[in-house]
Design an enzyme around this catalytic site. Structure first.
Site, mmCIF file in Angstrom:
data_model
loop_
_atom_site.group_PDB
_atom_site.id
_atom_site.type_symbol
_atom_site.label_atom_id
_atom_site.label_comp_id
_atom_site.label_asym_id
_atom_site.label_seq_id
_atom_site.Cartn_x
_atom_site.Cartn_y
_atom_site.Cartn_z
ATOM 1 N N ALA A 33 -57.719 14.467 12.536
ATOM 2 C CA ALA A 33 -57.457 13.575 11.397
ATOM 3 C C ALA A 33 -57.791 14.165 10.030
ATOM 4 O O ALA A 33 -57.710 13.456 9.036
ATOM 5 C CB ALA A 33 -58.240 12.269 11.592
ATOM 6 N N SER A 34 -58.150 15.457 9.951
ATOM 7 C CA SER A 34 -58.665 15.932 8.653
ATOM 8 C C SER A 34 -57.589 16.333 7.649
ATOM 9 O O SER A 34 -57.814 16.238 6.450
ATOM 10 C CB SER A 34 -59.626 17.108 8.871
ATOM 11 N N VAL B 226 -60.750 19.244 20.743
ATOM 12 C CA VAL B 226 -60.326 18.541 21.958
ATOM 13 C C VAL B 226 -60.196 19.455 23.173
ATOM 14 O O VAL B 226 -59.962 18.974 24.281
ATOM 15 C CB VAL B 226 -59.018 17.738 21.752
ATOM 16 N N ASN C 87 -54.004 12.329 18.527
ATOM 17 C CA ASN C 87 -53.091 12.859 17.506
ATOM 18 C C ASN C 87 -53.143 14.381 17.387
ATOM 19 O O ASN C 87 -52.151 15.004 17.010
ATOM 20 C CB ASN C 87 -53.454 12.222 16.148
ATOM 21 N N SER D 113 -43.709 13.728 20.464
ATOM 22 C CA SER D 113 -42.781 14.375 19.527
ATOM 23 C C SER D 113 -41.374 14.057 20.031
ATOM 24 O O SER D 113 -41.201 13.684 21.198
ATOM 25 C CB SER D 113 -43.030 15.886 19.583
ATOM 26 N N TYR E 89 -44.760 24.145 23.293
ATOM 27 C CA TYR E 89 -44.968 22.836 22.644
ATOM 28 C C TYR E 89 -44.092 21.768 23.310
ATOM 29 O O TYR E 89 -44.566 20.679 23.641
ATOM 30 C CB TYR E 89 -44.617 22.993 21.166
ATOM 31 N N ALA F 83 -42.689 21.807 26.309
ATOM 32 C CA ALA F 83 -43.120 21.549 27.695
ATOM 33 C C ALA F 83 -44.354 20.656 27.720
ATOM 34 O O ALA F 83 -44.451 19.709 28.516
ATOM 35 C CB ALA F 83 -43.413 22.878 28.393
ATOM 36 N N LYS G 65 -45.455 18.584 25.325
ATOM 37 C CA LYS G 65 -45.195 17.234 24.816
ATOM 38 C C LYS G 65 -44.429 16.404 25.860
ATOM 39 O O LYS G 65 -44.580 15.191 25.917
ATOM 40 C CB LYS G 65 -44.445 17.297 23.483
ATOM 41 N N ILE H 196 -41.528 15.209 10.301
ATOM 42 C CA ILE H 196 -42.412 14.471 9.396
ATOM 43 C C ILE H 196 -43.050 15.484 8.447
ATOM 44 O O ILE H 196 -43.592 16.506 8.899
ATOM 45 C CB ILE H 196 -43.513 13.718 10.193
HETATM 46 P P1 NAP Z 1 -51.361 18.669 11.262
HETATM 47 O O1 NAP Z 1 -51.529 18.156 9.892
HETATM 48 O O2 NAP Z 1 -51.436 20.114 11.507
HETATM 49 O O3 NAP Z 1 -52.367 17.872 12.216
HETATM 50 C C1 NAP Z 1 -52.726 18.320 13.476
HETATM 51 C C2 NAP Z 1 -54.221 18.272 13.522
HETATM 52 O O4 NAP Z 1 -54.649 18.602 14.847
HETATM 53 C C3 NAP Z 1 -54.836 19.276 12.549
HETATM 54 O O5 NAP Z 1 -55.862 18.672 11.822
HETATM 55 C C4 NAP Z 1 -55.348 20.344 13.507
HETATM 56 O O6 NAP Z 1 -56.451 21.073 13.012
HETATM 57 C C5 NAP Z 1 -55.742 19.483 14.671
HETATM 58 N N1 NAP Z 1 -56.033 20.288 15.843
HETATM 59 C C6 NAP Z 1 -55.413 21.406 16.286
HETATM 60 N N2 NAP Z 1 -56.050 21.884 17.356
HETATM 61 C C7 NAP Z 1 -57.108 21.067 17.593
HETATM 62 C C8 NAP Z 1 -58.144 21.037 18.539
HETATM 63 N N3 NAP Z 1 -58.258 21.990 19.485
HETATM 64 N N4 NAP Z 1 -59.060 20.047 18.481
HETATM 65 C C9 NAP Z 1 -58.975 19.090 17.534
HETATM 66 N N5 NAP Z 1 -58.030 19.077 16.587
HETATM 67 C C10 NAP Z 1 -57.102 20.048 16.620
HETATM 68 O O7 NAP Z 1 -49.955 18.220 11.848
HETATM 69 P P2 NAP Z 1 -49.247 16.793 11.955
HETATM 70 O O8 NAP Z 1 -47.835 17.066 11.670
HETATM 71 O O9 NAP Z 1 -49.990 15.758 11.215
HETATM 72 O O10 NAP Z 1 -49.372 16.543 13.540
HETATM 73 C C11 NAP Z 1 -50.017 15.424 14.110
HETATM 74 C C12 NAP Z 1 -49.411 15.174 15.482
HETATM 75 O O11 NAP Z 1 -48.025 14.828 15.329
HETATM 76 C C13 NAP Z 1 -49.439 16.389 16.411
HETATM 77 O O12 NAP Z 1 -49.733 15.980 17.724
HETATM 78 C C14 NAP Z 1 -48.023 16.918 16.322
HETATM 79 O O13 NAP Z 1 -47.662 17.635 17.483
HETATM 80 C C15 NAP Z 1 -47.253 15.626 16.188
HETATM 81 N N6 NAP Z 1 -45.920 15.819 15.625
HETATM 82 C C16 NAP Z 1 -45.738 16.178 14.325
HETATM 83 C C17 NAP Z 1 -44.441 16.338 13.842
HETATM 84 C C18 NAP Z 1 -44.145 16.712 12.417
HETATM 85 O O14 NAP Z 1 -42.978 16.916 12.077
HETATM 86 N N7 NAP Z 1 -45.118 16.792 11.547
HETATM 87 C C19 NAP Z 1 -43.349 16.148 14.691
HETATM 88 C C20 NAP Z 1 -43.573 15.797 15.998
HETATM 89 C C21 NAP Z 1 -44.853 15.634 16.459
HETATM 90 P P3 NAP Z 1 -56.187 22.553 12.390
HETATM 91 O O15 NAP Z 1 -55.595 22.315 11.040
HETATM 92 O O16 NAP Z 1 -57.567 23.142 12.366
HETATM 93 O O17 NAP Z 1 -55.257 23.267 13.317
#
Ligand code: NAP
Length: 275
Positions: free
Chosen positions: A14-15, A78, A104, A157, A170, A172, A174, A203
């Site tokens: 969430a950061s 996680v 998330n 996703s 990714y 596979a 998801k 997004i």
């Molecule tokens: P994001 O801003 O990169 O958020 C993902 C978060 O997960 C980041 O804070 C990341 O930290 C964290 N993370 C990665 N590995 C981790 C771990 N081992 N333990 C705990 N946290 C971890 O991307 P987002 O787009 O908001 O993605 C959020 C979710 O939506 C994800 O599951 C992504 O697959 C899904 N999603 C996003 C999109 C899109 O278009 N944005 C589309 C489909 C699905 P770090 O920054 O340190 O890596």
């Protein structure tokens, strides 16, 4: 009374300042929930400078805290089983239980040319995108059962439902997350624990932009051309916002979602799912 009053939500990953997790935290808090926001300890680049995720989570807690909403930040990678159990114990000690779990955190590890994806990348993708949500559900469900129910929302996703070239591991993982959600929905429905997958399309977040940058380089085209090409396949012709996903999560977490379980909910502006 707000729809999520007296509920506690735990949100992973969430950061990031423009991430989906942060938007979900804001929406669930606005709906009355206490929120525990987590992310892996480390640094991320923001506007050219490095920021510590712990600091970003503390800022988020300050934004979310009100006289009626408690917020707390905890470090959680996680992929680390011990950290998962310690965070869940901490939540239960502070708030009594976890009523809403939002898995998330996600990783694009292993998203590249399939033939050059390494076993280590494949395993990392599994550990973040599938094993983490599984271990968190295992740790939290006993508390949900004891409290008469709960909601688990896994952030999948459109790659949970179809495939776009260049996102092998990714995609596979998801897909596997949908299998996990459906398993939890069917096994724990009788305990009033509902589990669904929200499936974002394109997004506008850092993760999405990182994918655009990579695809542009691979196609030897400008970033703008890559964005245009990808969004041309979306019925609404643009990327969505993190808040669009947050609203879907709030629906599934709240009273309006009480009879909805085991579904995949695309928030994708009409992306064709393809193959
Ligand atoms: P994001 O801003 O990169 O958020 C993902 C978060 O997960 C980041 O804070 C990341 O930290 C964290 N993370 C990665 N590995 C981790 C771990 N081992 N333990 C705990 N946290 C971890 O991307 P987002 O787009 O908001 O993605 C959020 C979710 O939506 C994800 O599951 C992504 O697959 C899904 N999603 C996003 C999109 C899109 O278009 N944005 C589309 C489909 C699905 P770090 O920054 O340190 O890596």
């Amino acid at each position: 009374m707000k729809p999520l009053s007296e509920k506690t939500a735990l949100i992973t990953g969430a950061s990031a300042p423009n991430g989906i997790g942060r938007a979900i935290a804001h929406k669930l808090a606005a709906d009355g929930a206490n929120v525990v926001v987590t992310d892996r300890p480390g640094q991320i680049a923001i506007d050219g400078s490095m920021k510590c995720t712990t600091h970003l989570l503390d800022e988020l807690v300050a934004e979310l805290s009100t006289p009626s909403t408690k917020a707390r930040a905890l470090p959680l990678d996680v992929t680390d089983c011990d950290q998962i159990s310690s965070v869940v114990h901490q939540c239960v000690a502070d708030f009594g239980s976890v009523d809403i779990l939002v898995n998330n955190a996600g990783s694009l590890a292993g998203s590249a040319d399939f033939l050059t994806t390494t076993q280590a990348e494949w395993e990392m993708s599994y550990r973040v995108n599938v094993q983490g949500p599984m271990l968190l559900a295992q740790a939290i469900i006993p508390y949900m059962k004891a409290c008469g129910g709960g909601r688990i929302i896994n952030i999948g996703s459109t790659g949970s439902l179809g495939a776009e070239p260049g996102f092998g591991a990714y995609t596979a993982m998801k897909h596997a997350l949908v299998g996990l959600s459906k398993t939890l929905a069917s096994e724990f429905g009788p305990d009033n624990i509902l589990c669904n997958t929200v499936c974002p399309g394109y997004i506008a977040t850092d993760m999405h932009e990182a994918a655009n940058v990579r695809l542009a380089a691979e196609a030897c085209e400008s970033l703008e051309a890559t964005r245009k090409r990808r969004y041309a396949s979306v019925a609404l012709r643009s990327a969505g916002l993190p808040e669009d996903v947050a609203h879907a999560v709030a629906y599934l977490a709240g009273p309006a979602g009480r009879y909805v379980t085991g579904i995949n909910l695309p928030v994708a502006g009409g992306v064709p799912m393809g193959i």
